[in-house]
Design a protein around this motif. Structure first.
Motif, PDB file in Angstrom:
ATOM      1  N   TRP A 119       0.836  -1.189   0.000  1.00  0.00           N
ATOM      2  CA  TRP A 119       0.000   0.000   0.000  1.00  0.00           C
ATOM      3  C   TRP A 119       0.877   1.248   0.000  1.00  0.00           C
ATOM      4  N   PRO A 120       0.542   2.309  -0.711  1.00  0.00           N
ATOM      5  CA  PRO A 120      -0.669   2.530  -1.503  1.00  0.00           C
ATOM      6  C   PRO A 120      -0.526   2.159  -2.982  1.00  0.00           C
ATOM      7  N   VAL A 121       0.621   1.600  -3.370  1.00  0.00           N
ATOM      8  CA  VAL A 121       0.822   1.232  -4.777  1.00  0.00           C
ATOM      9  C   VAL A 121      -0.108   0.094  -5.171  1.00  0.00           C
ATOM     10  N   HIS A 122      -0.275  -0.878  -4.277  1.00  0.00           N
ATOM     11  CA  HIS A 122      -1.123  -2.041  -4.555  1.00  0.00           C
ATOM     12  C   HIS A 122      -1.942  -2.326  -3.306  1.00  0.00           C
ATOM     13  N   ASP A 123      -3.253  -2.234  -3.412  1.00  0.00           N
ATOM     14  CA  ASP A 123      -4.147  -2.371  -2.264  1.00  0.00           C
ATOM     15  C   ASP A 123      -4.580  -3.829  -2.099  1.00  0.00           C
ATOM     16  N   ARG A 124      -3.844  -4.562  -1.292  1.00  0.00           N
ATOM     17  CA  ARG A 124      -4.206  -5.937  -0.982  1.00  0.00           C
ATOM     18  C   ARG A 124      -3.496  -6.374   0.304  1.00  0.00           C
ATOM     19  N   PHE A 125      -4.253  -7.001   1.185  1.00  0.00           N
ATOM     20  CA  PHE A 125      -3.686  -7.496   2.433  1.00  0.00           C
ATOM     21  C   PHE A 125      -3.105  -8.895   2.229  1.00  0.00           C
ATOM     22  N   TYR A 126      -1.914  -9.074   2.767  1.00  0.00           N
ATOM     23  CA  TYR A 126      -1.243 -10.371   2.685  1.00  0.00           C
ATOM     24  C   TYR A 126      -0.931 -10.861   4.095  1.00  0.00           C
ATOM     25  N   SER A 127      -0.904 -12.163   4.262  1.00  0.00           N
ATOM     26  CA  SER A 127      -0.492 -12.754   5.530  1.00  0.00           C
ATOM     27  C   SER A 127       0.346 -13.988   5.252  1.00  0.00           C
ATOM     28  N   LEU A 128       1.252 -14.266   6.154  1.00  0.00           N
ATOM     29  CA  LEU A 128       2.117 -15.440   6.033  1.00  0.00           C
ATOM     30  C   LEU A 128       1.692 -16.449   7.084  1.00  0.00           C
ATOM     31  N   ASN A 129       0.843 -17.364   6.679  1.00  0.00           N
ATOM     32  CA  ASN A 129       0.340 -18.397   7.578  1.00  0.00           C
ATOM     33  C   ASN A 129       0.365 -19.737   6.860  1.00  0.00           C
ATOM     34  N   GLY A 130       0.548 -20.781   7.612  1.00  0.00           N
ATOM     35  CA  GLY A 130       0.544 -22.105   6.999  1.00  0.00           C
ATOM     36  C   GLY A 130       1.308 -23.110   7.823  1.00  0.00           C
ATOM     37  N   ASP A 131       1.631 -24.220   7.197  1.00  0.00           N
ATOM     38  CA  ASP A 131       2.365 -25.308   7.846  1.00  0.00           C
ATOM     39  C   ASP A 131       3.483 -25.792   6.937  1.00  0.00           C
ATOM     40  N   LEU A 132       4.525 -26.304   7.551  1.00  0.00           N
ATOM     41  CA  LEU A 132       5.590 -26.994   6.833  1.00  0.00           C
ATOM     42  C   LEU A 132       5.790 -28.328   7.536  1.00  0.00           C
ATOM     43  N   LEU A 133       5.444 -29.415   6.827  1.00  0.00           N
ATOM     44  CA  LEU A 133       5.437 -30.733   7.440  1.00  0.00           C
ATOM     45  C   LEU A 133       6.355 -31.684   6.700  1.00  0.00           C
ATOM     46  N   LEU A 134       6.886 -32.646   7.437  1.00  0.00           N
ATOM     47  CA  LEU A 134       7.617 -33.769   6.852  1.00  0.00           C
ATOM     48  C   LEU A 134       6.784 -35.018   7.089  1.00  0.00           C
ATOM     49  N   SER A 135       6.202 -35.528   6.023  1.00  0.00           N
ATOM     50  CA  SER A 135       5.310 -36.677   6.126  1.00  0.00           C
ATOM     51  C   SER A 135       5.994 -37.935   5.587  1.00  0.00           C
ATOM     52  N   SER A 136       5.783 -39.045   6.272  1.00  0.00           N
ATOM     53  CA  SER A 136       6.382 -40.304   5.823  1.00  0.00           C
ATOM     54  C   SER A 136       5.740 -40.802   4.529  1.00  0.00           C
ATOM     55  N   ARG A 137       4.528 -40.340   4.234  1.00  0.00           N
ATOM     56  CA  ARG A 137       3.834 -40.771   3.026  1.00  0.00           C
ATOM     57  C   ARG A 137       3.815 -39.694   1.939  1.00  0.00           C
ATOM     58  N   ARG A 138       3.720 -38.433   2.346  1.00  0.00           N
ATOM     59  CA  ARG A 138       3.583 -37.361   1.355  1.00  0.00           C
ATOM     60  C   ARG A 138       4.856 -36.559   1.148  1.00  0.00           C
ATOM     61  N   GLY A 139       5.885 -36.839   1.926  1.00  0.00           N
ATOM     62  CA  GLY A 139       7.126 -36.084   1.804  1.00  0.00           C
ATOM     63  C   GLY A 139       7.001 -34.708   2.439  1.00  0.00           C
ATOM     64  N   VAL A 140       7.602 -33.704   1.797  1.00  0.00           N
ATOM     65  CA  VAL A 140       7.538 -32.330   2.310  1.00  0.00           C
ATOM     66  C   VAL A 140       6.209 -31.704   1.907  1.00  0.00           C
ATOM     67  N   VAL A 141       5.465 -31.234   2.878  1.00  0.00           N
ATOM     68  CA  VAL A 141       4.154 -30.635   2.640  1.00  0.00           C
ATOM     69  C   VAL A 141       4.159 -29.222   3.225  1.00  0.00           C
ATOM     70  N   GLN A 142       3.771 -28.250   2.405  1.00  0.00           N
ATOM     71  CA  GLN A 142       3.712 -26.868   2.883  1.00  0.00           C
ATOM     72  C   GLN A 142       2.414 -26.223   2.426  1.00  0.00           C
ATOM     73  N   SER A 143       1.925 -25.290   3.220  1.00  0.00           N
ATOM     74  CA  SER A 143       0.705 -24.567   2.876  1.00  0.00           C
ATOM     75  C   SER A 143       0.903 -23.057   2.978  1.00  0.00           C
ATOM     76  N   PHE A 144       2.169 -22.611   3.045  1.00  0.00           N
ATOM     77  CA  PHE A 144       2.433 -21.174   3.111  1.00  0.00           C
ATOM     78  C   PHE A 144       2.138 -20.494   1.784  1.00  0.00           C
ATOM     79  N   VAL A 145       2.517 -21.123   0.697  1.00  0.00           N
ATOM     80  CA  VAL A 145       2.325 -20.551  -0.628  1.00  0.00           C
ATOM     81  C   VAL A 145       1.106 -21.184  -1.276  1.00  0.00           C
ATOM     82  N   ASP A 146       0.089 -20.374  -1.522  1.00  0.00           N
ATOM     83  CA  ASP A 146      -1.152 -20.849  -2.146  1.00  0.00           C
ATOM     84  C   ASP A 146      -1.381 -20.030  -3.417  1.00  0.00           C
ATOM     85  N   LEU A 147      -1.223 -20.662  -4.559  1.00  0.00           N
ATOM     86  CA  LEU A 147      -1.355 -19.959  -5.835  1.00  0.00           C
ATOM     87  C   LEU A 147      -2.748 -20.074  -6.443  1.00  0.00           C
TER      88      LEU A 147
END
Length: 214
Positions: A119-147
């Protein structure tokens, strides 16, 4: 969301970690703590400028401009105005204040409820929330970046549709005389712990600070 006290507590930890002992005076520590509290002053503007809180003082453009100004004065100029005014302490204290503003002031809200980063160049709220997991079945799992694109149920958050409630401006528009104005101090156990540890770090830093010499 974190209170101003919690922001200041994190700044105390930064000051204890970043300030050289010989510059850790009461004035220097106070400057760092105040720098972390500065972003929350935009809540005072919120009643007259809708969406100002978490936008006006909580963006990366302001710290970027300050970084350029400090870099020019302390690294490029033949004679630094800050050093001429405050001596050799100017550089470490100024950079630590900038770190406190960006990390303890803006950053803590960025990882909590979100901030209007550009702001004020680009009006959008951002937040950095999520998880970073090491799963024995799924490997590395993250939810911080959602495209995935925003949906109607989760529209893009802007100053037009998002209001952060504060004791100064509890709700959009004019409040009634009986509105409950809440000024948070701590709202979770980790915040109370951070305040206690931050206060201890500042006290220990001041105790060992300016008495230490090279």
């Amino acid at each position: 969301m974190p209170s101003t006290l919690v922001h200041v507590a994190l700044a105390g930890l930064l000051a204890a970690a970043l300030l050289p002992d010989r510059y850790a005076t009461r004035g220097a520590m106070l400057a760092v703590l105040l720098a972390a509290a500065l972003p929350d002053l935009d809540s005072l503007v919120s009643p007259v400028l809708a969406g100002a809180h978490r936008s006006l003082g909580h963006n990366v453009l302001l710290p970027a401009l300050v970084t350029v100004a400090l870099g020019y004065d302390l690294r490029v100029r033949d004679s630094s105005r800050l050093r001429d005014r405050f001596g050799t302490a100017a550089s470490p204290v100024a950079w630590t204040c900038l770190a406190a503003f960006l990390l303890a002031g803006v950053g803590l809200d960025y990882v909590s409820n979100g901030v209007n980063l550009f702001w004020p160049v680009h009006d959008r709220f951002y937040s950095l929330n999520g998880d970073l997991l090491l799963s024995s079945r799924r490997g590395v799992v993250q939810s911080f970046v959602d495209l995935s694109p925003p949906t109607e149920s989760e529209p893009v958050r802007t100053t037009e549709n998002l209001h952060y409630s504060t004791g100064v401006d509890p709700s959009p528009g004019v409040e009634s005389g009986t509105v409950d104005r809440v000024f948070p101090v701590v709202s979770a156990g980790w915040q109370l712990l951070l305040v206690a540890v931050g206060a201890l770090a500042v006290a220990l830093k001041l105790r060992r600070g300016p008495t230490v010499r090279d």
